[in-house]
Design a protein around this motif. Sequence first.
Motif, PDB file in Angstrom:
ATOM      1  N   LEU A   6       0.823  -1.208   0.000  1.00 29.28           N
ATOM      2  CA  LEU A   6       0.000   0.000   0.000  1.00 29.28           C
ATOM      3  C   LEU A   6       0.856   1.256   0.000  1.00 29.28           C
ATOM      4  O   LEU A   6       0.554   2.219  -0.712  1.00 29.28           O
ATOM      5  CB  LEU A   6      -0.936   0.001   1.216  1.00 29.28           C
ATOM      6  CG  LEU A   6      -2.061  -1.017   1.223  1.00 29.28           C
ATOM      7  CD1 LEU A   6      -2.764  -1.017   2.567  1.00 29.28           C
ATOM      8  CD2 LEU A   6      -3.040  -0.743   0.091  1.00 29.28           C
ATOM      9  N   LEU A   7       1.908   1.236   0.785  1.00 26.52           N
ATOM     10  CA  LEU A   7       2.813   2.385   0.827  1.00 26.52           C
ATOM     11  C   LEU A   7       3.467   2.608  -0.533  1.00 26.52           C
ATOM     12  O   LEU A   7       3.602   3.748  -0.991  1.00 26.52           O
ATOM     13  CB  LEU A   7       3.867   2.189   1.914  1.00 26.52           C
ATOM     14  CG  LEU A   7       4.778   3.371   2.187  1.00 26.52           C
ATOM     15  CD1 LEU A   7       3.985   4.604   2.585  1.00 26.52           C
ATOM     16  CD2 LEU A   7       5.780   3.017   3.274  1.00 26.52           C
ATOM     17  N   HIS A  10       0.904   4.208  -2.725  1.00 28.31           N
ATOM     18  CA  HIS A  10       0.678   5.575  -2.254  1.00 28.31           C
ATOM     19  C   HIS A  10       1.793   6.507  -2.743  1.00 28.31           C
ATOM     20  O   HIS A  10       1.523   7.583  -3.270  1.00 28.31           O
ATOM     21  CB  HIS A  10       0.601   5.566  -0.725  1.00 28.31           C
ATOM     22  CG  HIS A  10       0.098   6.829  -0.132  1.00 28.31           C
ATOM     23  ND1 HIS A  10      -1.186   7.283  -0.302  1.00 28.31           N
ATOM     24  CD2 HIS A  10       0.713   7.750   0.646  1.00 28.31           C
ATOM     25  CE1 HIS A  10      -1.340   8.426   0.343  1.00 28.31           C
ATOM     26  NE2 HIS A  10      -0.203   8.732   0.926  1.00 28.31           N
ATOM     27  N   ALA A  13       1.582   7.071  -6.472  1.00 26.57           N
ATOM     28  CA  ALA A  13       0.569   8.084  -6.784  1.00 26.57           C
ATOM     29  C   ALA A  13       1.112   9.488  -6.557  1.00 26.57           C
ATOM     30  O   ALA A  13       0.848  10.398  -7.350  1.00 26.57           O
ATOM     31  CB  ALA A  13      -0.677   7.847  -5.940  1.00 26.57           C
ATOM     32  N   VAL A  14       1.873   9.677  -5.483  1.00 28.00           N
ATOM     33  CA  VAL A  14       2.488  10.990  -5.227  1.00 28.00           C
ATOM     34  C   VAL A  14       3.437  11.346  -6.375  1.00 28.00           C
ATOM     35  O   VAL A  14       3.447  12.493  -6.845  1.00 28.00           O
ATOM     36  CB  VAL A  14       3.217  11.010  -3.862  1.00 28.00           C
ATOM     37  CG1 VAL A  14       4.045  12.279  -3.690  1.00 28.00           C
ATOM     38  CG2 VAL A  14       2.213  10.869  -2.724  1.00 28.00           C
ATOM     39  N   SER A  57      -3.800   9.408 -10.584  1.00 30.11           N
ATOM     40  CA  SER A  57      -2.934   9.527  -9.411  1.00 30.11           C
ATOM     41  C   SER A  57      -3.735   9.848  -8.155  1.00 30.11           C
ATOM     42  O   SER A  57      -3.474   9.294  -7.087  1.00 30.11           O
ATOM     43  CB  SER A  57      -1.862  10.599  -9.638  1.00 30.11           C
ATOM     44  OG  SER A  57      -0.995  10.220 -10.681  1.00 30.11           O
ATOM     45  N   LEU A  61      -3.945   7.485  -5.030  1.00 32.19           N
ATOM     46  CA  LEU A  61      -3.499   8.082  -3.765  1.00 32.19           C
ATOM     47  C   LEU A  61      -4.565   7.918  -2.682  1.00 32.19           C
ATOM     48  O   LEU A  61      -4.267   7.502  -1.557  1.00 32.19           O
ATOM     49  CB  LEU A  61      -3.178   9.566  -3.964  1.00 32.19           C
ATOM     50  CG  LEU A  61      -2.677  10.302  -2.739  1.00 32.19           C
ATOM     51  CD1 LEU A  61      -1.195  10.057  -2.571  1.00 32.19           C
ATOM     52  CD2 LEU A  61      -2.955  11.774  -2.863  1.00 32.19           C
ATOM     53  N   ALA A  64      -5.106   3.993  -1.829  1.00 33.27           N
ATOM     54  CA  ALA A  64      -3.996   3.448  -1.040  1.00 33.27           C
ATOM     55  C   ALA A  64      -3.874   4.161   0.303  1.00 33.27           C
ATOM     56  O   ALA A  64      -3.608   3.520   1.327  1.00 33.27           O
ATOM     57  CB  ALA A  64      -2.689   3.567  -1.830  1.00 33.27           C
ATOM     58  N   GLY A  65      -4.072   5.470   0.309  1.00 34.42           N
ATOM     59  CA  GLY A  65      -3.939   6.231   1.552  1.00 34.42           C
ATOM     60  C   GLY A  65      -4.991   5.874   2.574  1.00 34.42           C
ATOM     61  O   GLY A  65      -4.681   5.661   3.754  1.00 34.42           O
ATOM     62  N   TRP A  67      -6.774   3.137   2.677  1.00 37.07           N
ATOM     63  CA  TRP A  67      -6.542   1.753   3.082  1.00 37.07           C
ATOM     64  C   TRP A  67      -5.380   1.684   4.076  1.00 37.07           C
ATOM     65  O   TRP A  67      -5.423   0.942   5.057  1.00 37.07           O
ATOM     66  CB  TRP A  67      -6.259   0.908   1.846  1.00 37.07           C
ATOM     67  CG  TRP A  67      -6.434  -0.577   2.026  1.00 37.07           C
ATOM     68  CD1 TRP A  67      -6.614  -1.265   3.189  1.00 37.07           C
ATOM     69  CD2 TRP A  67      -6.446  -1.545   0.993  1.00 37.07           C
ATOM     70  NE1 TRP A  67      -6.723  -2.607   2.947  1.00 37.07           N
ATOM     71  CE2 TRP A  67      -6.626  -2.810   1.598  1.00 37.07           C
ATOM     72  CE3 TRP A  67      -6.313  -1.484  -0.385  1.00 37.07           C
ATOM     73  CZ2 TRP A  67      -6.675  -3.994   0.868  1.00 37.07           C
ATOM     74  CZ3 TRP A  67      -6.376  -2.659  -1.109  1.00 37.07           C
ATOM     75  CH2 TRP A  67      -6.548  -3.897  -0.488  1.00 37.07           C
ATOM     76  N   LEU A  68      -4.337   2.473   3.829  1.00 34.86           N
ATOM     77  CA  LEU A  68      -3.194   2.527   4.751  1.00 34.86           C
ATOM     78  C   LEU A  68      -3.623   3.001   6.136  1.00 34.86           C
ATOM     79  O   LEU A  68      -3.130   2.493   7.154  1.00 34.86           O
ATOM     80  CB  LEU A  68      -2.126   3.489   4.217  1.00 34.86           C
ATOM     81  CG  LEU A  68      -0.933   2.908   3.503  1.00 34.86           C
ATOM     82  CD1 LEU A  68      -0.084   4.010   2.896  1.00 34.86           C
ATOM     83  CD2 LEU A  68      -0.105   2.036   4.411  1.00 34.86           C
ATOM     84  N   THR A  87      -5.922  17.041  -0.757  1.00 35.69           N
ATOM     85  CA  THR A  87      -5.992  16.225  -1.974  1.00 35.69           C
ATOM     86  C   THR A  87      -7.317  16.435  -2.706  1.00 35.69           C
ATOM     87  O   THR A  87      -7.337  16.641  -3.923  1.00 35.69           O
ATOM     88  CB  THR A  87      -5.806  14.732  -1.625  1.00 35.69           C
ATOM     89  OG1 THR A  87      -4.540  14.561  -0.982  1.00 35.69           O
ATOM     90  CG2 THR A  87      -5.870  13.866  -2.867  1.00 35.69           C
TER      91      THR A  87
END
Length: 187
Positions: A6-7, A10, A13-14, A57, A61, A64-65, A67-68, A87
């Motif tokens: 996930l990281l 993430h 995406a950044v 993106s 982002l 994943a974010g 979910w993180l 965002t």
Amino acid sequence: MLIPLLLFFHVLAVCGLFAGAGIELAAFTRFRRAATFAEAREALCHVELVGPIMRSSVLLLLAAGIWLVYASGLGWAPWVVTVLILTVAMAAAGGAVNGRRLDGAHAECASGEGALPQTVEAVRADGLLNFTVALLPCVLIGALYLMTNKPELTGCIVTVMVALVAAAVLGRLWTARAGQASATFPQ
């Protein structure tokens, strides 16, 4: 295994957001310097890539974010909420202002020869467009600071204010320069 994956997505995406911002900033900078239709077309030739890059993106982002946040047990710390708000706001401003106005300028410059008309000068001198183009990299840098330093609420507010002031100053400088160029070189 899930959190590192996930990281990775993430951070990927950044990277996509910075790439999209770089393309947009480069195109806008060249567009602001263009004196003819041909130069404007060349400057804006890659602006159509920005929307798809930024949309995909932002979606990656956010997915994943969020979910993180749940998978890692981070919770909704002030920096997490602030970055989420930034965002969503960045995506809305980018699509509503930057995307529409730069795509419109690209379409207007698609044909024509010689010097650019006043309508294109008006786009370049558009204070809101200048602000939102400057806002994107400022917000990205601010969000990157928040994600790496994880400040409390006061630090989050200060970071957002610095990003907004930096974007406002840059946008105002760009708007003023566009106005000076129009006054110096009448069409």
